[in-house]
Enzyme design. Structure first.
Site, PDB file in Angstrom:
ATOM      1  N   PRO A   2      43.144  45.308  42.833  1.00 38.37           N
ATOM      2  CA  PRO A   2      44.450  45.300  42.168  1.00 38.37           C
ATOM      3  C   PRO A   2      44.389  44.652  40.783  1.00 38.37           C
ATOM      4  O   PRO A   2      43.652  43.696  40.579  1.00 38.37           O
ATOM      5  CB  PRO A   2      45.328  44.486  43.116  1.00 38.37           C
ATOM      6  CG  PRO A   2      44.408  43.704  43.962  1.00 38.37           C
ATOM      7  CD  PRO A   2      43.121  44.461  44.027  1.00 38.37           C
ATOM      8  N   GLU A   3      45.159  45.193  39.863  1.00 39.72           N
ATOM      9  CA  GLU A   3      45.263  44.612  38.532  1.00 39.72           C
ATOM     10  C   GLU A   3      46.662  44.022  38.375  1.00 39.72           C
ATOM     11  O   GLU A   3      47.472  44.107  39.299  1.00 39.72           O
ATOM     12  CB  GLU A   3      44.940  45.677  37.478  1.00 39.72           C
ATOM     13  CG  GLU A   3      43.529  46.211  37.701  1.00 39.72           C
ATOM     14  CD  GLU A   3      43.013  47.182  36.638  1.00 39.72           C
ATOM     15  OE1 GLU A   3      43.564  47.228  35.537  1.00 39.72           O
ATOM     16  OE2 GLU A   3      42.023  47.878  36.936  1.00 39.72           O
ATOM     17  N   LYS A  53      46.023  37.267  38.462  1.00 40.02           N
ATOM     18  CA  LYS A  53      45.969  37.605  39.878  1.00 40.02           C
ATOM     19  C   LYS A  53      46.455  36.482  40.792  1.00 40.02           C
ATOM     20  O   LYS A  53      46.330  36.565  42.007  1.00 40.02           O
ATOM     21  CB  LYS A  53      44.556  38.056  40.231  1.00 40.02           C
ATOM     22  CG  LYS A  53      44.263  39.374  39.512  1.00 40.02           C
ATOM     23  CD  LYS A  53      42.821  39.786  39.564  1.00 40.02           C
ATOM     24  CE  LYS A  53      42.652  41.021  38.645  1.00 40.02           C
ATOM     25  NZ  LYS A  53      41.277  41.439  38.517  1.00 40.02           N
ATOM     26  N   GLN A  70      42.144  36.763  45.653  1.00 43.29           N
ATOM     27  CA  GLN A  70      40.727  37.148  45.527  1.00 43.29           C
ATOM     28  C   GLN A  70      40.621  38.636  45.820  1.00 43.29           C
ATOM     29  O   GLN A  70      41.438  39.404  45.358  1.00 43.29           O
ATOM     30  CB  GLN A  70      39.842  36.316  46.469  1.00 43.29           C
ATOM     31  CG  GLN A  70      40.006  34.811  46.296  1.00 43.29           C
ATOM     32  CD  GLN A  70      39.546  34.289  44.944  1.00 43.29           C
ATOM     33  OE1 GLN A  70      39.042  35.032  44.116  1.00 43.29           O
ATOM     34  NE2 GLN A  70      39.739  33.012  44.681  1.00 43.29           N
ATOM     35  N   ASN A 169      40.061  46.976  35.234  1.00 42.55           N
ATOM     36  CA  ASN A 169      39.167  48.031  34.777  1.00 42.55           C
ATOM     37  C   ASN A 169      39.851  49.306  34.298  1.00 42.55           C
ATOM     38  O   ASN A 169      39.472  49.869  33.284  1.00 42.55           O
ATOM     39  CB  ASN A 169      38.170  48.349  35.885  1.00 42.55           C
ATOM     40  CG  ASN A 169      36.883  48.839  35.301  1.00 42.55           C
ATOM     41  OD1 ASN A 169      36.500  48.404  34.216  1.00 42.55           O
ATOM     42  ND2 ASN A 169      36.237  49.762  35.974  1.00 42.55           N
ATOM     43  N   ARG A 262      31.018  47.292  34.845  1.00 43.79           N
ATOM     44  CA  ARG A 262      32.088  48.132  35.401  1.00 43.79           C
ATOM     45  C   ARG A 262      32.138  49.432  34.616  1.00 43.79           C
ATOM     46  O   ARG A 262      31.816  49.469  33.435  1.00 43.79           O
ATOM     47  CB  ARG A 262      33.451  47.429  35.280  1.00 43.79           C
ATOM     48  CG  ARG A 262      33.488  45.979  35.748  1.00 43.79           C
ATOM     49  CD  ARG A 262      33.686  45.800  37.230  1.00 43.79           C
ATOM     50  NE  ARG A 262      34.865  46.455  37.773  1.00 43.79           N
ATOM     51  CZ  ARG A 262      36.089  45.934  37.791  1.00 43.79           C
ATOM     52  NH1 ARG A 262      36.322  44.750  37.268  1.00 43.79           N
ATOM     53  NH2 ARG A 262      37.090  46.597  38.331  1.00 43.79           N
TER      54      ARG A 262
END
Ligand code: ZN
Length: 277
Positions: A2-3, A53, A70, A169, A262
């Site tokens: 998740p972003e 996050k 996390q 990403n 990435r």
């Protein structure tokens, strides 16, 4: 993974379930936090903030519950005491008369006094959160020119949570494409106009993704493609996950490479490299 936009949406659902209602019961799975259970029962949730996050549940007695998911943490919002069937470990349960907010699998949970929040090691090193703090494109434009950042590659910077919190990403590739910036360049290589565009693109794409469940393309274009029967994966992004497909602007083949371990996608025509790559 998740972003920021996904975390903010999770925070919204926690906030909606808890805001303004008295916490009737609360439990932590960690022994060192059990002492706080009585301190926090009977309080009300004022709001839920995010910092990248991390999530911050602000209570009306001067305490904040900090949690960081996390890779594995997951929130469930359920009717009160209606636990989901899952093999995950319950770590934090907050109940009011209507709802239960249940955090599973996360191991990074702390209770802080409000004044301790900004000194928390994760919070202190984390950059501005575009969805939870008052940040403008102008602020970001200045940030790009800061000595700490201007000579680092965009591909590294945009994943660095101390630069801007919550960009991950897919947003990295999408922001660079929309700004017409080569993924091989640094802020120091960019024109003033590119920097302004990048600042606006960060704001726009993070908010668009938040409001429209992860979509970063132009909404009109996405709507048109959807009407034509295209799948979400075919209209969701400009370049991300589109290796080998034609650029939506000029038809050039989208390329993929690895940056900071990435995958990163770009259009070599729309995102001209100063060194001709
Ligand atoms: Zn292109």
């Amino acid at each position: 993974m998740p972003e920021g936009p996904e975390i903010r949406r999770a925070a919204d659902s926690v906030e909606k379930a808890l805001i303004g209602r008295t916490i009737l019961d609360l439990s932590f799975a960690f022994e060192h936090l059990e002492g706080y259970e009585n301190t926090l029962k009977g309080t009300k949730v004022e709001r839920v903030d995010t910092k990248g996050k991390a999530m911050l549940i602000r209570l009306d007695n001067g305490f904040t519950i900090y949690s960081h998911n996390q890779l594995y943490g997951k929130w469930y919002i359920r009717n009160a005491y209606n636990y989901p069937k899952t093999n995950r470990q319950l770590r934090l349960a907050i109940h009011n008369e209507k709802k239960s907010a249940l955090l599973y699998s996360a191991s990074d949970i702390e209770v802080l006094r409000n004044e301790e929040v900004e000194d928390h090691p994760f919070i202190r090193k984390t950059g501005p959160d575009l969805l939870s703090e008052t940040v403008t494109a102008r602020d970001l434009y200045h940030r790009f020119q800061n000595q700490r950042f201007r000579k680092r590659k965009w591909t590294t910077l945009l994943l660095d949570q101390s630069f801007i919190a919550g960009i991950g990403n897919y947003l990295r590739s999408e922001i660079l494409f929309v700004s017409g910036i080569s993924p091989f360049s640094r802020p120091a290589d960019c024109t003033d106009q590119q920097l302004q565009k990048a600042a606006e693109a960060c704001m726009e794409l993070v908010w668009r993704s938040y409001h429209h469940k992860g979509i970063t393309t132009d909404l009109e274009l996405a709507g048109r493609l959807k009407e034509q029967g295209k799948k979400r994966s075919e209209y969701r992004h400009w370049v991300f996950n589109r290796e080998g497909s034609p650029c939506r602007i000029d038809g050039t083949e989208i390329l993929k490479f690895r940056a900071a371990s990435r995958r990163c996608y770009y259009c070599p025509t729309c995102q001209k490299d100063p060194d001709g790559r």
